[in-house]
Scaffold this active site. Structure first.
Site, PDB file in Angstrom:
ATOM      1  N   ALA A 198       0.846  -1.193   0.000  1.00 12.81           N
ATOM      2  CA  ALA A 198       0.000   0.000   0.000  1.00 12.81           C
ATOM      3  C   ALA A 198       0.877   1.238   0.000  1.00 12.81           C
ATOM      4  CB  ALA A 198      -0.908  -0.003   1.232  1.00 12.81           C
ATOM      5  N   LYS A 199       0.510   2.204  -0.822  1.00 14.69           N
ATOM      6  CA  LYS A 199       1.247   3.472  -0.891  1.00 14.69           C
ATOM      7  C   LYS A 199       0.498   4.518  -0.074  1.00 14.69           C
ATOM      8  CE  LYS A 199       3.390   6.748  -4.067  1.00 14.69           C
ATOM      9  NZ  LYS A 199       3.106   7.889  -3.159  1.00 14.69           N
ATOM     10  N   TRP A 200       1.169   5.075   0.937  1.00 12.13           N
ATOM     11  CA  TRP A 200       0.534   6.005   1.870  1.00 12.13           C
ATOM     12  C   TRP A 200       0.818   7.454   1.484  1.00 12.13           C
ATOM     13  CZ3 TRP A 200      -2.672   4.385   5.772  1.00 12.13           C
ATOM     14  CH2 TRP A 200      -2.717   3.007   5.967  1.00 12.13           C
TER      15      TRP A 200
END
Length: 333
Positions: A33-35
């Site tokens: 997941a890219k935050w």
């Protein structure tokens, strides 16, 4: 001591990702997941904890809570990850920016009011070993072991990862953007960590929305970029996005529709920065706000505005400005 047995010294240029348009699907890939936060390297050392930005800036003074967690880990390690402030179940980027500008007692007060989280997704060093030459699958396993061994709790967090591309594709749903997940990063399970190399791939979640053209850069009859607005509850036109350079086709089409505005335009004399967090001022020309465009944007949305430049796609001639969502209102799903 061998090549992999030396203490890493900041600053270190982190490994980065290049943008792709389609999620790659192949054996041997991992999806994270890219935050929507600050990319940082965290040096967990009892004697000298350190927090480094992607560009090498020392962020330590603004985040004493993260430094304490790093100093108290109980073993030496260097982590790669994302720094975020999460409030009411969502990332608060403005609070994160504000915290980065504080020092001393003001930083401690901000830490109490707006606690930060460090979301770890890679491991560059553990004890005396520099782990960057190891394949990603081994670095990830070591990272997970650290979290299990120390039963790490907030402000520590482990970045979600999967090898299932269908599961990872859920992170491209704009609904995840509401909580701060802006897409995915794709890594090879066998990849070493190479500082400064754009060896990973990333995709951002994107969605379409509408706004009113309030000003342009370049000639009104052939604009380079569009400044887009929405009306607030009091009927005031508020800036919500700046477009990237528009296509030649759209430049010609919308240039025929726009009319230079008079001195009564709400943005006359306004000063707009060329980008989020920059000091450069745009040279803009106000236009009569009677045209609506559809644009494509990522989910980096904060305080009613899109932080990154958006892609203007087409004129929505069938829509009136009063049919566009109000400033601060969610777009229809």
């Amino acid at each position: 001591m061998g090549e992999n047995d030396r203490r890493l010294v900041p600053p270190i240029s982190p490994m980065t990702a290049r943008t792709v348009d389609v999620p790659p699907r192949a054996p041997g890939l991992a999806y994270e997941a890219k935050w929507d936060g600050y990319r940082v390297l965290l040096f967990a050392r009892a004697d000298a904890p350190h927090l480094q930005s992607r560009r090498g800036t020392d962020l330590s003074p603004g985040f004493p809570d993260i430094l304490r967690a790093a100093a108290e880990l109980g073993e030496e390690a260097v982590f790669d990850g994302e720094l975020v402030v999460i409030e009411e179940g969502a990332v608060n980027f403005s609070a994160l920016q504000s915290r980065a500008q504080r020092t001393g007692r003001r930083a401690e007060a901000a830490a109490a009011a707006h606690p930060a989280h460090f979301i770890a997704f890679d491991l560059l060093q553990l004890g005396d070993e520099t782990t960057m030459a190891r394949p990603y699958r081994e670095r990830r396993a070591l990272l997970e072991e650290i979290f299990t061994r120390h039963d790490l709790q907030p402000p520590w967090a482990l970045c979600p990862m999967t090898t299932d591309p269908d599961q990872a594709s859920e992170w491209l749903d704009p609904a995840w953007g509401a909580v701060g997940v802006e897409g995915m990063v794709v890594k090879g399970l066998g990849q070493p960590y190479r500082p400064g190399e754009r060896g990973w791939r990333k995709l951002r979640a994107r969605a379409t929305a509408e706004a009113v053209v309030g000003a342009v850069t370049g000639p009104v009859t052939s604009p380079d970029a569009l400044l887009l607005g929405r009306y607030d509850a009091d009927g005031v036109l508020r800036l919500v996005a700046q477009s990237a350079p528009v296509t030649n086709v759209l430049r010609r089409e919308i240039g025929r529709m726009l009319t230079p505005a008079g001195a009564d335009h709400p943005w006359t004399g306004a000063r707009f920065r060329s980008g989020w967090g920059t000091r450069d001022i745009l040279d803009h020309r106000c236009v009569v706000p009677d045209r609506v465009v559809e644009f494509e944007a990522d989910v980096a949305f904060d305080e009613g505005r899109w932080r990154h430049p958006v892609q203007a796609r087409r004129v929505r001639a069938e829509l009136r400005p009063d049919q566009v969502p109000k400033f601060g209102e969610p777009d229809p799903g």
